[in-house]
Design a protein around this motif. Structure first.
Motif, PDB file in Angstrom:
ATOM      1  N   TYR A 160       8.474  82.789 -20.683  1.00 14.09           N
ATOM      2  CA  TYR A 160       8.010  83.079 -22.043  1.00 14.09           C
ATOM      3  C   TYR A 160       9.085  82.735 -23.074  1.00 14.09           C
ATOM      4  O   TYR A 160       8.829  82.041 -24.060  1.00 14.09           O
ATOM      5  N   GLU A 161      10.292  83.202 -22.818  1.00  8.97           N
ATOM      6  CA  GLU A 161      11.387  82.981 -23.761  1.00  8.97           C
ATOM      7  C   GLU A 161      11.682  81.487 -23.932  1.00  8.97           C
ATOM      8  O   GLU A 161      11.907  81.008 -25.044  1.00  8.97           O
ATOM      9  N   TRP A 162      11.648  80.731 -22.837  1.00  5.62           N
ATOM     10  CA  TRP A 162      11.924  79.295 -22.926  1.00  5.62           C
ATOM     11  C   TRP A 162      10.861  78.603 -23.767  1.00  5.62           C
ATOM     12  O   TRP A 162      11.180  77.798 -24.645  1.00  5.62           O
ATOM     13  N   VAL A 163       9.591  78.911 -23.526  1.00  6.67           N
ATOM     14  CA  VAL A 163       8.513  78.266 -24.283  1.00  6.67           C
ATOM     15  C   VAL A 163       8.623  78.620 -25.765  1.00  6.67           C
ATOM     16  O   VAL A 163       8.530  77.745 -26.626  1.00  6.67           O
ATOM     17  N   VAL A 164       8.828  79.885 -26.077  1.00  5.37           N
ATOM     18  CA  VAL A 164       8.928  80.318 -27.475  1.00  5.37           C
ATOM     19  C   VAL A 164      10.087  79.613 -28.174  1.00  5.37           C
ATOM     20  O   VAL A 164       9.941  79.121 -29.299  1.00  5.37           O
ATOM     21  N   GLU A 165      11.237  79.545 -27.512  1.00  4.09           N
ATOM     22  CA  GLU A 165      12.401  78.894 -28.116  1.00  4.09           C
ATOM     23  C   GLU A 165      12.237  77.371 -28.181  1.00  4.09           C
ATOM     24  O   GLU A 165      12.468  76.764 -29.224  1.00  4.09           O
ATOM     25  N   HIS A 166      11.836  76.758 -27.067  1.00  8.82           N
ATOM     26  CA  HIS A 166      11.744  75.303 -26.990  1.00  8.82           C
ATOM     27  C   HIS A 166      10.708  74.744 -27.965  1.00  8.82           C
ATOM     28  O   HIS A 166      10.903  73.682 -28.540  1.00  8.82           O
ATOM     29  N   GLU A 167       9.621  75.454 -28.133  1.00  8.45           N
ATOM     30  CA  GLU A 167       8.539  74.991 -29.006  1.00  8.45           C
ATOM     31  C   GLU A 167       8.630  75.576 -30.418  1.00  8.45           C
ATOM     32  O   GLU A 167       7.727  75.362 -31.226  1.00  8.45           O
ATOM     33  N   HIS A 168       9.686  76.341 -30.694  1.00  6.19           N
ATOM     34  CA  HIS A 168       9.932  76.916 -32.027  1.00  6.19           C
ATOM     35  C   HIS A 168       8.730  77.725 -32.519  1.00  6.19           C
ATOM     36  O   HIS A 168       8.311  77.617 -33.678  1.00  6.19           O
ATOM     37  N   LEU A 169       8.180  78.562 -31.639  1.00  2.00           N
ATOM     38  CA  LEU A 169       6.950  79.281 -31.959  1.00  2.00           C
ATOM     39  C   LEU A 169       7.151  80.463 -32.898  1.00  2.00           C
ATOM     40  O   LEU A 169       6.183  80.919 -33.508  1.00  2.00           O
ATOM     41  N   ILE A 170       8.367  80.929 -33.046  1.00  2.00           N
ATOM     42  CA  ILE A 170       8.611  81.998 -34.018  1.00  2.00           C
ATOM     43  C   ILE A 170       8.565  81.424 -35.430  1.00  2.00           C
ATOM     44  O   ILE A 170       7.932  81.988 -36.324  1.00  2.00           O
ATOM     45  N   THR A 171       9.212  80.293 -35.639  1.00  2.00           N
ATOM     46  CA  THR A 171       9.210  79.678 -36.964  1.00  2.00           C
ATOM     47  C   THR A 171       7.944  78.868 -37.233  1.00  2.00           C
ATOM     48  O   THR A 171       7.640  78.560 -38.384  1.00  2.00           O
ATOM     49  N   HIS A 172       7.227  78.511 -36.170  1.00  2.00           N
ATOM     50  CA  HIS A 172       5.968  77.759 -36.313  1.00  2.00           C
ATOM     51  C   HIS A 172       4.867  78.429 -35.488  1.00  2.00           C
ATOM     52  O   HIS A 172       4.355  77.846 -34.520  1.00  2.00           O
ATOM     53  N   PRO A 173       4.468  79.642 -35.864  1.00  2.00           N
ATOM     54  CA  PRO A 173       3.453  80.357 -35.073  1.00  2.00           C
ATOM     55  C   PRO A 173       2.092  79.661 -35.064  1.00  2.00           C
ATOM     56  O   PRO A 173       1.273  79.919 -34.176  1.00  2.00           O
TER      57      PRO A 173
END
Length: 185
Positions: free
Chosen positions: A53-66
């Motif tokens: 989960y953490e890798w996908v969220v970080e790698h795909e920038h999902l916090i800044t681009h939800p």
């Protein structure tokens, strides 16, 4: 509900490298791939370990681009097994869970309804589901790559009596293997 572990692996059985990265996977030509839409049609809930989960969220920038979240996971609930506090992309249905897999399964089954659960990763969580008798199918996309170490695809001893090969398909550079998991003796 069936639980399906669908993941990519190297020839020598790793799903992530020593830094928990999947960058090795994106170096493989995936212009010919399995029909993900067909697979996802029956999936109503997703299950991940915290490292995946953490890798996908970080790698795909999902916090800044939800707004990218639905492109990866749709509107399905996502259960993340973790003991850590992790960020959640705005609008995502992420449910952090702790404890033994067997204790959390009823919540996952309820969320799945009449559909199936996709175990996205990782290998240790797949092993825990196997140990709990809750892993029904393993789909492996074997890539033409090898790593010297990292996260194993399934860190358990599993005999041939537990896995029954159902299909073998070729998708470009990937061999896609589907196994049914049989109950333990």
């Amino acid at each position: 509900m069936r639980t399906i572990y669908n993941t990519a692996t190297t020839l020598n059985g790793y799903i992530a490298d020593e830094r928990n990265s999947l960058d090795w996977l994106f170096a493989v030509d995936d212009s010919v791939a399995p029909d993900q839409e067909e697979f996802l049609a029956g999936i109503t809930v997703l299950v991940l370990g915290s490292t995946t989960y953490e890798w996908v969220v970080e790698h795909e920038h999902l916090i800044t681009h939800p707004e990218r979240w639905p492109g990866y996971f749709g509107r399905r609930p996502l259960f993340v097994f973790t003991t850590r506090e992790l960020p959640v992309p705005a609008g995502a249905d992420v449910r952090f869970v702790r404890g033994p897999v067997a204790q959390v399964l009823p919540r996952i089954q309820e969320a799945a309804g009449d559909g199936d659960a996709w175990l996205v990763g990782g290998g240790d969580l797949a092993g825990q589901l196997l140990d709990a008798g809750a892993l029904d199918e393993v789909q492996l996309s074997v890539a033409p790559a090898a790593l010297t170490g990292g996260a194993p695809v399934l860190p358990r001893a599993v005999g041939a009596d537990r896995l029954r090969l159902r299909t073998v398909e070729r998708f470009g550079q990937f061999a896609h293997l589907t196994y049914d998991v049989t109950p333990a003796g």
